[in-house]
Scaffold this active site. Structure first.
Site, PDB file in Angstrom:
ATOM      1  N   GLU B  49       0.815  -1.215   0.000  1.00  6.06           N
ATOM      2  CA  GLU B  49       0.000   0.000   0.000  1.00  6.06           C
ATOM      3  C   GLU B  49       0.852   1.269   0.000  1.00  6.06           C
ATOM      4  O   GLU B  49       0.460   2.299  -0.563  1.00  6.06           O
ATOM      5  CB  GLU B  49      -0.949   0.035   1.199  1.00  6.06           C
ATOM      6  CG  GLU B  49      -2.081  -0.983   1.130  1.00  6.06           C
ATOM      7  CD  GLU B  49      -1.694  -2.330   1.730  1.00  6.06           C
ATOM      8  OE1 GLU B  49      -0.499  -2.538   2.047  1.00  6.06           O
ATOM      9  OE2 GLU B  49      -2.593  -3.182   1.884  1.00  6.06           O
ATOM     10  N   PHE B 111     -11.724  -5.980  14.450  1.00  9.40           N
ATOM     11  CA  PHE B 111     -10.696  -6.573  13.600  1.00  9.40           C
ATOM     12  C   PHE B 111     -10.309  -5.582  12.492  1.00  9.40           C
ATOM     13  O   PHE B 111     -11.165  -5.039  11.803  1.00  9.40           O
ATOM     14  CB  PHE B 111     -11.209  -7.878  12.977  1.00  9.40           C
ATOM     15  CG  PHE B 111     -10.221  -8.499  12.039  1.00  9.40           C
ATOM     16  CD1 PHE B 111      -8.986  -8.938  12.504  1.00  9.40           C
ATOM     17  CD2 PHE B 111     -10.495  -8.622  10.690  1.00  9.40           C
ATOM     18  CE1 PHE B 111      -8.061  -9.497  11.649  1.00  9.40           C
ATOM     19  CE2 PHE B 111      -9.569  -9.185   9.812  1.00  9.40           C
ATOM     20  CZ  PHE B 111      -8.350  -9.627  10.295  1.00  9.40           C
ATOM     21  N   GLN B 112      -9.024  -5.370  12.358  1.00  7.88           N
ATOM     22  CA  GLN B 112      -8.465  -4.446  11.363  1.00  7.88           C
ATOM     23  C   GLN B 112      -9.038  -3.036  11.469  1.00  7.88           C
ATOM     24  O   GLN B 112      -9.288  -2.372  10.467  1.00  7.88           O
ATOM     25  CB  GLN B 112      -8.630  -5.016   9.948  1.00  7.88           C
ATOM     26  CG  GLN B 112      -7.855  -6.313   9.789  1.00  7.88           C
ATOM     27  CD  GLN B 112      -7.622  -6.717   8.363  1.00  7.88           C
ATOM     28  OE1 GLN B 112      -8.465  -6.520   7.498  1.00  7.88           O
ATOM     29  NE2 GLN B 112      -6.450  -7.308   8.096  1.00  7.88           N
ATOM     30  N   LYS B 161     -17.274   0.250   6.031  1.00  6.43           N
ATOM     31  CA  LYS B 161     -17.783  -0.811   5.157  1.00  6.43           C
ATOM     32  C   LYS B 161     -19.305  -0.745   5.003  1.00  6.43           C
ATOM     33  O   LYS B 161     -19.830  -0.971   3.915  1.00  6.43           O
ATOM     34  CB  LYS B 161     -17.360  -2.147   5.759  1.00  6.43           C
ATOM     35  CG  LYS B 161     -17.485  -3.330   4.839  1.00  6.43           C
ATOM     36  CD  LYS B 161     -16.925  -4.565   5.548  1.00  6.43           C
ATOM     37  CE  LYS B 161     -17.507  -5.843   4.979  1.00  6.43           C
ATOM     38  NZ  LYS B 161     -16.846  -6.320   3.769  1.00  6.43           N
ATOM     39  N   MET B 478      24.691   7.949   2.142  1.00  6.60           N
ATOM     40  CA  MET B 478      24.589   9.276   2.736  1.00  6.60           C
ATOM     41  C   MET B 478      24.882   9.241   4.236  1.00  6.60           C
ATOM     42  O   MET B 478      25.549  10.136   4.768  1.00  6.60           O
ATOM     43  CB  MET B 478      23.201   9.872   2.469  1.00  6.60           C
ATOM     44  CG  MET B 478      23.042  11.292   2.935  1.00  6.60           C
ATOM     45  SD  MET B 478      24.294  12.377   2.206  1.00  6.60           S
ATOM     46  CE  MET B 478      23.377  13.029   0.820  1.00  6.60           C
TER      47      MET B 478
HETATM   48  C1  LIG Z   1      12.661   5.406   5.104  1.00  2.02           C
HETATM   49  C2  LIG Z   1      13.968   6.007   5.451  1.00  2.02           C
HETATM   50  N1  LIG Z   1      14.757   5.425   6.388  1.00  2.02           N
HETATM   51  C3  LIG Z   1      15.947   5.971   6.709  1.00  2.02           C
HETATM   52  C4  LIG Z   1      16.381   7.114   6.104  1.00  2.02           C
HETATM   53  C5  LIG Z   1      17.726   7.728   6.482  1.00  2.02           C
HETATM   54  N2  LIG Z   1      18.630   7.716   5.338  1.00  2.02           N
HETATM   55  C6  LIG Z   1      18.813   8.797   4.559  1.00  2.02           C
HETATM   56  S1  LIG Z   1      19.848   8.515   3.287  1.00  2.02           S
HETATM   57  C7  LIG Z   1      20.108   6.935   3.764  1.00  2.02           C
HETATM   58  C8  LIG Z   1      21.014   6.024   2.982  1.00  2.02           C
HETATM   59  C9  LIG Z   1      20.479   5.704   1.655  1.00  2.02           C
HETATM   60  O1  LIG Z   1      21.257   4.692   1.094  1.00  2.02           O
HETATM   61  P1  LIG Z   1      21.123   4.285  -0.429  1.00  2.02           P
HETATM   62  O2  LIG Z   1      19.708   4.161  -0.797  1.00  2.02           O
HETATM   63  O3  LIG Z   1      21.970   3.103  -0.677  1.00  2.02           O
HETATM   64  O4  LIG Z   1      21.656   5.562  -1.211  1.00  2.02           O
HETATM   65  P2  LIG Z   1      23.117   6.242  -1.247  1.00  2.02           P
HETATM   66  O5  LIG Z   1      23.144   7.273  -0.185  1.00  2.02           O
HETATM   67  O6  LIG Z   1      24.120   5.177  -1.030  1.00  2.02           O
HETATM   68  O7  LIG Z   1      23.172   6.841  -2.603  1.00  2.02           O
HETATM   69  C10 LIG Z   1      19.388   6.653   4.928  1.00  2.02           C
HETATM   70  C11 LIG Z   1      19.413   5.353   5.632  1.00  2.02           C
HETATM   71  C12 LIG Z   1      15.518   7.706   5.156  1.00  2.02           C
HETATM   72  N3  LIG Z   1      15.823   8.849   4.539  1.00  2.02           N
HETATM   73  N4  LIG Z   1      14.341   7.122   4.839  1.00  2.02           N
END
Ligand SMILES: Cc1ncc(C[n+]2csc(CCOP(=O)(O)OP(=O)(O)O)c2C)c(N)n1
Lengths: 163, 565
Positions: B49, B111-112, B161, B478
């Site tokens: 979803e 439920f749900q 519903k 990052m």
């Molecule tokens: C849902 C979610 N969880 C955690 C983060 C924190 N976060 C920001 S950038 C990142 C790393 C992303 O890694 P990747 O997708 O491999 O991209 P890269 O930075 O290596 O290009 C994280 C964990 C986020 N932005 N969104």
């Protein structure tokens, strides 16, 4: 600075949580909040007391206005208005203090609305400062319970605020 | 004629011109799905979803229309929350319809059951619980109206519903009844006159443009205003496709990973014209140093955005098309003064050109290892100007913003405000549904990709030829970069130890998988992907510890950048 704000809202499902959630979610203070329907069909009026500097108050005003359920926002600060709060106070009243309690009630033009051999329940209406003053005088007798409504306000003059 | 609630809902969607919805069925929406079975509305079945909502979001971002998603009650509904919050933070018009337990059971921990109005109150523009079949059509009408007008945003309709099976005569209402909601579109003309004066007096003006430019579709008005006054334009992440990045007046992105010349321009300017932007902390850095030599004009349709984070000298509430259009028209009447302005600001443009020359955007290229920025440049070269690019969140997202050089409005779909990993793939799916003939590419990281990789199945099922470019650094890049720069290289939980065979993963779903491990394979891989029908996943083995630069460390002013060496 303390601000008293009236908010006219659609009287609909969840509207109270929209307002209170706005305040908690954005870290705005909320000292008191009163809500009741108005004479206009489907409109409720909230009176809330908040504090904050000008920048915060501007945001509060704008954020309240932004809610879809909000019809009108009036900040009474700097306006001429009447402010009233209701308090119910249960105070110890035994033997010698009974007469003293009644004298104080009289001076404040309050009312005793419930009596037992050991207590009075006092009703008072007035500006919050007046209620505070009464509480000060009753405190030595021993206050058992206080219920305050939080203030409601209405502007002075012939013009009415409607939705 | 009497219709059931679910029939009324679908009839309302058709009245709103909805031809496609994204969703996932369940018990509390089974009646809606039964009616969808023979409805002309196309339903795209995602595999989660959250993805349905991101897909509706990508559809909305790429078209400007309201995206629509449907989910069942409880877990289906709670799965939509990240998608809704993502759309809310970026002001994306969307209507999300969730099933709810029957009205007599609401509040019983049935439920749900999940209190969706409670849960989504802070991340929707508005939400509704339909409690009476007689309100349904009016509610849908208002939901769409609220979603697309003013500052757009997601609206949730929670539909129990029992209401779906109740019957009532259907008539689509002509008017909304929203006495408290009247967005201001026309800018105040006295304020606009003042803006004209301020613009004409400026010596060092900058236009600082945010996502509102795309939402308002005011791109033409912006270009005309910038060109008439020769004012340089810096764009936020949300606005990179809002102004052509190959335009001589484009300064690129500002803020934490902004260009040196954009950040210097904002720091030194004497007039900042903020256009549909909200002074986000990733843009401003240390707030008291942000544009602190400048007078600020702030144009926005949402009054709460104005003076929220910074003091503003001249607020103008209104739609950007209207305000920028009028500003341009009024300036056009003053040919001499504008000519004078262009002379007065010539030195300013010369200083900016010097900054641009001394510190251009760039990276150290390599013959031996694939630089992620190089992949992005190559994708740029090999795709059409109207290709739609989505991203996930992380380094690859910033590099895309820095290096892609967007040319056309609504070609860059990225989660700016919430920064949601897992957004890009389903958003690309939604954009491809909207534009079957255009190239749609999700530029991804190996971490983010795995947050919604199940959508490969949806792409294959509906033959959506989305191309996915994973810049695989085997890191949550990052976060790793922050750990390198600010936590003594203590790479806590950011190394994705398990090497995944992305090619096989793609193939398992019936998509095409390609891998490029050498620099010389990059171009060929991209071209092959573009030439291959259907969805293609490309994995690029990129330099593992490459950093996104420039970078303004958190809490620093935006002119205190760590620059590429
Ligand atoms: C849902 C979610 N969880 C955690 C983060 C924190 N976060 C920001 S950038 C990142 C790393 C992303 O890694 P990747 O997708 O491999 O991209 P890269 O930075 O290596 O290009 C994280 C964990 C986020 N932005 N969104």
């Amino acid at each position: 600075m303390r601000h008293t704000i009236s908010v006219l809202v659609e009287n609909e499902f969840g509207v109270l949580s929209r307002i209170s959630g706005l305040f908690s979610g954005r870290g705005f203070n909320i000292e008191s909040l009163c809500v009741a329907p108005t004479m206009e069909e489907g409109i409720s009026r909230m009176t809330l007391v908040t504090t904050g500097d000008d920048r915060i108050l501007e945001q509060i005003n704008k954020q309240l206005n932004k809610l879809i359920s909000t019809i009108k926002v009036v900040d009474f600060t700097g306006e001429d208005y009447v402010e009233r709060e209701l308090a119910l106070i249960k105070v110890n009243a035994e033997a010698d203090s009974r007469a003293e309690a009644l004298r104080i009630v009289d001076i404040f033009r309050a009312k005793v609305v419930d009596v037992t051999p050991r207590s009075y329940t006092i009703e008072i209406t007035g500006a919050p400062a007046k209620i505070n003053a009464l509480l000060e005088l009753l405190r030595p007798m021993g206050i058992k319970e206080i219920v305050r409504s939080g203030p409601v306000v209405i502007g002075r003059g012939a013009k009415g605020v409607t939705g | 004629m009497e219709l059931t609630g679910s029939q009324i809902l679908l009839a309302c969607l058709q009245e709103e011109g909805v031809d496609t919805v994204f969703g996932y069925p369940g018990g509390a929406v089974i009646n809606i799905y039964d009616d969808l079975f023979d409805s002309p509305i196309e339903h795209i079945l995602t595999r989660h979803e959250q993805a349905a909502v991101h897909a509706a979001d990508g559809y909305a971002r790429s078209t400007g229309k309201v995206g629509v998603a449907i989910a069942t009650s409880g877990p289906g509904a709670t799965n939509t929350v990240t998608g809704i919050a993502t759309a809310y933070m970026d002001s994306i018009p969307m209507v999300v319809i969730t099933g709810q337990v029957p009205t007599p059971l609401i509040g019983n921990d049935a439920f749900q059951e999940a209190d969706m109005c409670g849960i989504t109150r802070p991340c929707t523009k508005h939400n509704f619980l339909v409690q009476d079949i007689r309100d349904l059509a009016q509610t849908v009408k208002e939901a769409f109206y609220i979603a697309r007008t003013g500052r757009p945003g997601p609206v949730l309709i929670d539909l129990p519903k029992d209401i779906q099976v109740h019957k009532y005569k259907f008539k689509y209402p002509e008017k909304v009844k929203l006495r408290g909601y009247k967005p201001t579109y026309a800018g105040n003309s006295r304020q606009i006159d003042k803006a004209v004066k301020m613009v004409l007096q400026a010596r060092r003006p900058v236009l600082y443009v945010g996502g509102g430019i795309n939402l308002s579709a005011a791109n033409e008005q912006l270009i005309k205003l910038a060109e008439l006054t020769q004012t340089p334009v810096t764009t936020t992440l949300m606005a990179m496709s809002g102004f052509p990045q190959n335009h001589p007046l484009a300064l690129g992105m500002l803020g934490m990973h902004g260009t040196f010349y954009a950040n210097m321009s904002v720091t030194e300017c004497d007039l900042l014209i903020a256009v549909g932007a909200r002074f986000d902390d990733r843009v401003t850095g240390r707030i008291d140093s942000f544009a602190n030599k400048a007078k600020v004009i702030h144009i926005d349709i949402d009054p709460t955005s104005i003076k929220k984070n910074v003091a503003v000298d001249l607020p103008i509430v209104g739609d950007l098309q209207d305000v920028l259009g009028k500003l341009h028209a009024k300036l056009t009447e003053q040919t001499d003064a504008v000519q004078q302005l262009i002379e007065n600001t010539a030195d300013w443009r010369a200083s900016i050109a010097e900054w641009r020359q001394s510190h251009p955007m760039g990276y150290k290229s390599s013959d031996t290892v694939i630089k992620p920025q190089f992949v992005i440049e190559k994708i740029r070269e090999l795709t059409a100007d109207d290709a739609i690019i989505t991203t996930e969140v992380g380094q690859h997202q910033m590099w895309t913003a820095q290096f892609f050089q967007f040319r056309q409005p609504r070609t860059f779909l990225t989660s700016g405000g919430l920064g949601t990993m897992g957004f890009g793939l389903p958003a690309a799916l939604g954009a491809q549904v909207a534009f079957p003939e255009r190239q749609v590419i999700d530029i991804s990281g190996d971490g983010s990709f795995q947050m919604n990789s199940q959508e490969l199945a949806t792409l294959v099922q509906y033959r959506l030829p989305v191309k996915i470019a994973i810049l695989n650094n085997n890191f949550l890049g990052m976060v790793r970069q922050w750990q390198q720069m600010f936590f003594e290289k203590r790479y806590s939980q950011t190394c994705m130890e398990l090497p995944i065979d992305f090619v096989k993963l793609a193939e398992a779903y019936g998509a095409t998988g390609l891998q490029a491990a050498r620099v010389e394979d990059v171009e060929k891989t991209i071209q092959t992907a573009l030439d291959t029908p259907g969805p293609v996943l490309m994995e690029f083995k990129v330099a593992r510890e490459e950093n996104v630069l420039p970078m303004v460390p958190a809490g620093k002013a935006i002119n205190e950048m760590v620059l590429a060496s």
